[in-house]
Design an enzyme around this catalytic site. Structure first.
Site, PDB file in Angstrom:
ATOM      1  N   ARG A   1       0.804  -1.223   0.000  1.00  0.00           N
ATOM      2  CA  ARG A   1       0.000   0.000   0.000  1.00  0.00           C
ATOM      3  C   ARG A   1       0.834   1.268   0.000  1.00  0.00           C
ATOM      4  O   ARG A   1       0.355   2.318  -0.428  1.00  0.00           O
ATOM      5  CB  ARG A   1      -0.917   0.013   1.232  1.00  0.00           C
ATOM      6  CG  ARG A   1      -1.985  -1.047   1.208  1.00  0.00           C
ATOM      7  CD  ARG A   1      -2.904  -0.943   2.415  1.00  0.00           C
ATOM      8  NE  ARG A   1      -2.203  -1.193   3.666  1.00  0.00           N
ATOM      9  CZ  ARG A   1      -2.774  -1.201   4.862  1.00  0.00           C
ATOM     10  NH1 ARG A   1      -4.064  -0.938   4.974  1.00  0.00           N
ATOM     11  NH2 ARG A   1      -2.077  -1.463   5.948  1.00  0.00           N
TER      12      ARG A   1
ATOM     13  N   VAL B   1      -4.004  -5.429  -0.382  1.00  0.00           N
ATOM     14  CA  VAL B   1      -4.280  -6.848  -0.616  1.00  0.00           C
ATOM     15  C   VAL B   1      -5.696  -7.246  -0.225  1.00  0.00           C
ATOM     16  O   VAL B   1      -6.181  -8.300  -0.639  1.00  0.00           O
ATOM     17  CB  VAL B   1      -3.267  -7.764   0.111  1.00  0.00           C
ATOM     18  CG1 VAL B   1      -1.865  -7.550  -0.422  1.00  0.00           C
ATOM     19  CG2 VAL B   1      -3.346  -7.578   1.623  1.00  0.00           C
TER      20      VAL B   1
ATOM     21  N   TYR C   1      -6.612 -12.202  15.089  1.00  0.00           N
ATOM     22  CA  TYR C   1      -5.387 -12.438  14.315  1.00  0.00           C
ATOM     23  C   TYR C   1      -5.092 -13.929  14.224  1.00  0.00           C
ATOM     24  O   TYR C   1      -4.795 -14.460  13.146  1.00  0.00           O
ATOM     25  CB  TYR C   1      -4.231 -11.697  14.989  1.00  0.00           C
ATOM     26  CG  TYR C   1      -2.878 -11.930  14.363  1.00  0.00           C
ATOM     27  CD1 TYR C   1      -2.506 -11.262  13.203  1.00  0.00           C
ATOM     28  CD2 TYR C   1      -1.957 -12.803  14.956  1.00  0.00           C
ATOM     29  CE1 TYR C   1      -1.249 -11.461  12.640  1.00  0.00           C
ATOM     30  CE2 TYR C   1      -0.710 -13.002  14.403  1.00  0.00           C
ATOM     31  CZ  TYR C   1      -0.366 -12.331  13.243  1.00  0.00           C
ATOM     32  OH  TYR C   1       0.878 -12.536  12.683  1.00  0.00           O
TER      33      TYR C   1
END
Length: 253
Positions: A39, A61, A151
């Protein structure tokens, strides 16, 4: 270690910094043409300027349209033989304070980012009957850690995807594997250290020790150790290695 036996074009997502940049550099040193994708244009351009990569493309992504377009542009320069799906983010919170948006952020980047990149490169790899796909997961994809349930769930999903794709592609000449680093010396880890210091009042040394204690070797992993594992998986000598989730973590898993 066997090297890359043919001219290869490698695409590394999240390749502008940290583990991704180290992987990009290792592949470039091994003779691959390397495209980094991410990015932040500035960090990507710096990777190219410093010789860690040859080309840079900008895309988030988690945005399938952007990823597909960027990978198509990279493949137009040279067919992509190696995909390193490395881009990732990490946020911590107790499960009771982990809302749906947190889970979506973790899944969009850490899991769907791998899905989108793989979907963009695999048709051509299958047609050429050769390719290497390596996802950078985490020991959090092999075990649980407190306060990072979102996560950890996303990284577990990556490992499951790798194992399933490896079976689906077993006769095509394409291998699919994951590397699962433990706590590694990166700017992402630095933010975790800062967070521990802020929330607990501990010193930086104490915060690092809190993370290092998970590693039986009593230390943090280096990005180069992760990169060397990825480089081996991309070599011709690893053609029979597929569907694996390899921990780079000093014996933690």
């Amino acid at each position: 270690m066997s090297g890359l036996s043919r001219p290869s074009h490698a695409l590394v997502t999240g390749g502008g910094r940290g583990i991704g940049r180290e992987i990009a550099s290792a592949l470039a040193q091994a003779g691959a043409t390397v495209t980094v994708l991410g990015r932040n244009r500035a960090t990507l351009d710096d990777a190219v300027a410093m010789g860690a990569a040859h080309f840079a493309d900008v895309a988030d992504v988690g945005d399938q349209t952007a990823v597909s377009a960027a990978i198509a542009a990279a493949a137009a320069r040279q067919p992509i033989d190696i995909l390193i799906a490395n881009a990732g983010i990490a946020e911590s919170a107790p499960f009771g304070k982990s809302d749906a948006d947190l889970f979506r952020r973790m899944m969009d980047v850490n899991f769907m980012g791998v899905v989108y990149a793989a979907q963009a490169v695999l048709p051509a790899m299958r047609e050429r009957r050769h390719g290497r796909v390596v996802a950078v997961a985490s020991t959090a994809g092999l075990k649980g850690y407190a306060y990072v349930s979102a996560y950890s769930a996303a990284k577990h999903a990556v490992v499951g995807l790798v194992r399933s794709l490896a079976l689906e592609l077993a006769t095509t000449g394409v291998t699919v594997n994951a590397v699962c680093p433990g706590f590694t010396e990166t700017d992402l880890l630095e933010r975790s250290i800062d967070n521990i210091m802020k929330k607990t009042g501990r010193s930086r040394e104490q915060a690092v020790a809190e993370l290092s204690k998970h590693n039986p070797q009593g230390r943090l992993v280096t990005p180069r150790e992760v990169a060397d594992t990825v480089l081996w998986l991309c070599g011709e000598g690893a053609g029979a290695i597929t569907g694996q989730a390899i921990a780079v973590a000093g014996g933690e898993v």
